[in-house]
Scaffold this motif. Structure first.
Motif, short mmCIF file in Angstrom:
data_model
loop_
_atom_site.label_atom_id
_atom_site.label_comp_id
_atom_site.label_asym_id
_atom_site.label_seq_id
_atom_site.Cartn_x
_atom_site.Cartn_y
_atom_site.Cartn_z
N SER A 1 4.94 -4.54 -1.17
CA SER A 1 4.87 -4.65 0.28
C SER A 1 5.26 -3.32 0.88
N MET B 1 -0.11 -16.91 -3.36
CA MET B 1 0.10 -15.86 -4.36
C MET B 1 1.36 -15.07 -4.02
N LYS B 2 2.03 -14.60 -5.04
CA LYS B 2 3.25 -13.83 -4.86
C LYS B 2 2.90 -12.36 -4.70
N LYS C 1 0.56 -6.19 2.12
CA LYS C 1 1.10 -6.65 0.84
C LYS C 1 -0.02 -6.65 -0.19
N TYR D 1 -1.52 -8.20 -3.85
CA TYR D 1 -1.50 -9.39 -4.71
C TYR D 1 -2.42 -9.15 -5.90
#
Length: 264
Positions: A6, A1-2, A19, A21
């Motif tokens: 962050s 997943m991108k 991060k 998602y």
């Protein structure tokens, strides 16, 4: 997943590189906009009012209009230097009981993942502590050019960042609530009906809109007709409707025939 965000999640002097998602995705059935005269697709174009012409995306920027009508152009570089701490740090402002948050405030959920080996221990510690105590952490975070208040809560060993609506984004219902009185007997029989219907397997529920839409398209192409499902007519007698509903629920489970008397 991108990753969509962050930065650092901090509570007191503990810092967790993390991060975010996307935790959900919609599978909506989308219809095309068409010109009804010839069934051709409709396009939306970027149009400059002052020049009276269509412009390419490369010429589109963003701006802020001041009260006196002036437009202040804001570039990506300007926005990157926005003096907003929550762009990179989600600081826990305090902890509250999860059940004290009204679900009407819930916004978008995000998975929070530790960013690097050094984040593993404090990440796990926060997840386990939240799970054991029943608390959720309240923080502020800026995601996709918007700052939100958010909850940090545990779910299956992971940390979830659940954004909330601001209080001034919640609309007052006005006088929507009815004032009709109900009797103790009506309440008792309604509670009995609720107990008969306890339990829903959410994994077995599906969105039937797409299937119904395909049936409609097939019927339109073939010239056939669709049979719409009947709309149940409410019984005029409330108590009779409640008692009949209980008998039907019991019969569906096979507990007893639907004609059996209802007992509380």
């Amino acid at each position: 997943m991108k990753a969509l965000w962050s930065g650092t999640i901090s509570f007191a002097l503990v810092a967790i590189p993390a991060k975010l998602y996307a935790a959900t995705e919609e599978h909506a059935v989308r219809l095309h906009e068409i010109h009804v005269a010839d069934n051709s697709r409709v396009e939306h174009r970027r149009f400059c009012r002052s020049e009276g012409r269509e412009i390419p995306y490369e010429e589109v920027g963003r701006g802020w209009q001041t009260p006196d009508g002036r437009v202040v152009v804001l570039t990506d570089k300007d926005l990157a230097h926005l003096p907003l701490p929550t762009k990179r740090v989600a600081e826990v402002l305090g902890f509250v009981r999860g059940h004290d948050i009204d679900p009407i405030s819930y916004g978008q959920p995000y998975y929070v993942g530790p960013d690097g080996p050094s984040a593993d221990r404090p990440y796990t510690l926060l997840v386990e502590a939240l799970a054991r105590t029943g608390y959720v952490g309240v923080c502020k975070i800026a995601i996709r050019s918007r700052e939100r208040v958010a909850l940090l809560r545990p779910r299956h060993g992971l940390l979830i960042c659940q954004t909330l609506l601001w209080q001034d984004e919640l609309r007052e219902p006005g006088d929507l609530a009815p004032s009709a009185p109900v009797t103790d007997r009506e309440l008792e029989i309604t509670e009995l009906l609720m107990r008969e219907l306890i339990g829903v397997e959410l994994r077995e529920l599906h969105d039937d809109y797409g299937h119904a839409l395909k049936q409609l398209v097939t019927a339109k192409v073939s010239g056939g007709e669709l049979v719409e499902p009947p709309t149940p007519a409410p019984l005029a007698d409330l108590m009779a409707a409640l008692e009949q509903s209980i008998r039907a629920a019991r019969a569906e489970r096979g507990d007893q025939p639907p004609t059996a008397p209802v007992a509380t």
